[in-house]
Write a protein that holds these residues in place. Structure first.
Motif, PDB file in Angstrom:
ATOM      1  N   GLY A 158       0.823  -1.205   0.000  1.00 29.53           N
ATOM      2  CA  GLY A 158       0.000   0.000   0.000  1.00 29.53           C
ATOM      3  C   GLY A 158       0.852   1.247   0.000  1.00 29.53           C
ATOM      4  O   GLY A 158       2.062   1.194  -0.250  1.00 29.53           O
ATOM      5  N   GLU A 159       0.218   2.394   0.313  1.00 29.62           N
ATOM      6  CA  GLU A 159       0.983   3.639   0.193  1.00 29.62           C
ATOM      7  C   GLU A 159       1.701   4.039   1.481  1.00 29.62           C
ATOM      8  O   GLU A 159       2.861   4.407   1.445  1.00 29.62           O
ATOM      9  N   GLY A 160       1.020   3.982   2.600  1.00 35.46           N
ATOM     10  CA  GLY A 160       1.665   4.399   3.842  1.00 35.46           C
ATOM     11  C   GLY A 160       0.687   4.309   4.982  1.00 35.46           C
ATOM     12  O   GLY A 160      -0.525   4.280   4.771  1.00 35.46           O
ATOM     13  N   PRO A 161       1.191   4.268   6.213  1.00 40.25           N
ATOM     14  CA  PRO A 161       0.315   4.118   7.367  1.00 40.25           C
ATOM     15  C   PRO A 161      -0.638   5.298   7.535  1.00 40.25           C
ATOM     16  O   PRO A 161      -0.274   6.445   7.232  1.00 40.25           O
ATOM     17  N   GLU A 199      -2.793   2.850  11.959  1.00 38.73           N
ATOM     18  CA  GLU A 199      -1.562   2.078  11.733  1.00 38.73           C
ATOM     19  C   GLU A 199      -0.406   2.710  12.506  1.00 38.73           C
ATOM     20  O   GLU A 199       0.409   2.011  13.116  1.00 38.73           O
ATOM     21  N   PRO A 220       0.233  -2.580   9.647  1.00 38.62           N
ATOM     22  CA  PRO A 220      -0.320  -2.034   8.397  1.00 38.62           C
ATOM     23  C   PRO A 220      -1.781  -2.431   8.205  1.00 38.62           C
ATOM     24  O   PRO A 220      -2.197  -3.507   8.625  1.00 38.62           O
ATOM     25  N   PHE A 221      -2.519  -1.562   7.560  1.00 39.36           N
ATOM     26  CA  PHE A 221      -3.900  -1.860   7.137  1.00 39.36           C
ATOM     27  C   PHE A 221      -4.753  -2.440   8.264  1.00 39.36           C
ATOM     28  O   PHE A 221      -5.243  -3.563   8.184  1.00 39.36           O
ATOM     29  N   ASN A 257       4.021  -1.278   3.017  1.00 40.52           N
ATOM     30  CA  ASN A 257       3.708   0.008   2.386  1.00 40.52           C
ATOM     31  C   ASN A 257       4.956   0.594   1.736  1.00 40.52           C
ATOM     32  O   ASN A 257       6.074   0.250   2.127  1.00 40.52           O
ATOM     33  N   HIS A 260      -6.915   0.973  -4.671  1.00 41.03           N
ATOM     34  CA  HIS A 260      -6.682   0.920  -3.225  1.00 41.03           C
ATOM     35  C   HIS A 260      -8.004   0.660  -2.494  1.00 41.03           C
ATOM     36  O   HIS A 260      -9.052   1.190  -2.893  1.00 41.03           O
TER      37      HIS A 260
HETATM   38  N1  URA Z   1      -3.128   1.607   5.796  1.00 41.87           N
HETATM   39  C1  URA Z   1      -1.917   1.224   5.351  1.00 41.87           C
HETATM   40  O1  URA Z   1      -1.145   0.588   6.065  1.00 41.87           O
HETATM   41  N2  URA Z   1      -1.585   1.557   4.105  1.00 41.87           N
HETATM   42  C2  URA Z   1      -2.384   2.229   3.286  1.00 41.87           C
HETATM   43  O2  URA Z   1      -2.021   2.455   2.136  1.00 41.87           O
HETATM   44  C3  URA Z   1      -3.637   2.631   3.795  1.00 41.87           C
HETATM   45  C4  URA Z   1      -3.984   2.300   5.053  1.00 41.87           C
END
Ligand code: URA
Length: 219
Positions: free
Chosen positions: A76-79, A83, A89-90, A116, A190
């Motif tokens: 994914g993109e980032g926390p 998170e 993550p997620f 991510n 996403h």
């Molecule tokens: N949580 C994540 O860890 N990554 C995402 O891209 C979106 C939500």
């Protein structure tokens, strides 16, 4: 640190300067390779990372989790906020939908690996900036090299952009195979986008079926 200064710093270390890191088989940077011969060592290294501005406001480095020998790796993109708080993550709303996607594919969350492109939360859940993605690039590349998944699924635009090395819209990237570091790569919308646009779930399901078919064909 300003983007220009960070790029110069990365360049001095022999890191890639490109804002969208090209696919590379080069050995990992000294920073990522210190302790980078195991996922645990890499995670310990990442936990102290201050390479970009995202380190200043984070609560936790969200390194990634799952089966270290997973056949499928989701990126994914980032926390987000949840998170950042939990270090996993997620785990927010989008994460719950990702869990359902994983189950629909016939897996449990612990069977796959989830990571991510950036390991620290971009403030206000904005997209990670190019220099932040570049600063984290070697951590992700090393993670991929250690896990050696059969297939990578890129979740959303920042991950798809980073891994395909292009700036094409998601509509053009999704559902099409490419490779990243020799591993088949499938970009999909996403889960957070799906929460806002539930109709696109059908396209994601088509794309995930391609992933499942490919996994079956490789045994
Ligand atoms: N949580 C994540 O860890 N990554 C995402 O891209 C979106 C939500």
């Amino acid at each position: 640190m300003r983007a220009k200064d960070l790029n110069r710093y990365l360049g001095d270390l022999g890191w890639r300067r490109s804002p969208i890191p090209p696919e590379s088989k080069a050995s990992p940077s000294p920073i990522a390779s210190a302790g980078g011969d195991s996922l645990e060592g890499l995670a310990t290294n990442a936990a102290g990372c201050t390479l970009c501005r995202l380190s200043e406001k984070r609560q936790t480095v969200v390194f990634g989790e799952g089966d270290p020998k997973a056949g499928v790796m989701f990126i994914g993109e980032g926390p987000g906020a949840e998170e950042d708080r939990t270090g996993r993550p997620f785990v927010g709303q989008a994460g719950m939908l990702l869990d359902r996607m994983i189950i629909a594919m016939g897996f449990e969350r612990q069977d796959v690996y989830i990571a991510n492109v950036v390991k620290c939360r971009p403030p206000g859940n904005r997209d990670p900036k190019d220099d932040e993605v570049a600063a984290c690039a070697d951590y992700l590349d090393r993670q991929i090299d250690l896990i050696k998944p059969e297939i990578i699924v890129a979740l959303g635009k920042p991950a798809s952009r980073r891994l395909t090395g292009t700036d094409k819209p998601m509509g053009a990237l999704r559902g099409r195979w490419s490779t990243y570091r020799g591993t088949p790569l499938m970009p999909v919308f996403h889960p957070a986008y799906l929460l806002r646009n539930p109709k696109a779930k059908r396209e994601v399901w088509e794309d995930l079926k391609l992933v499942m078919r490919r996994l079956k064909s490789t045994g």
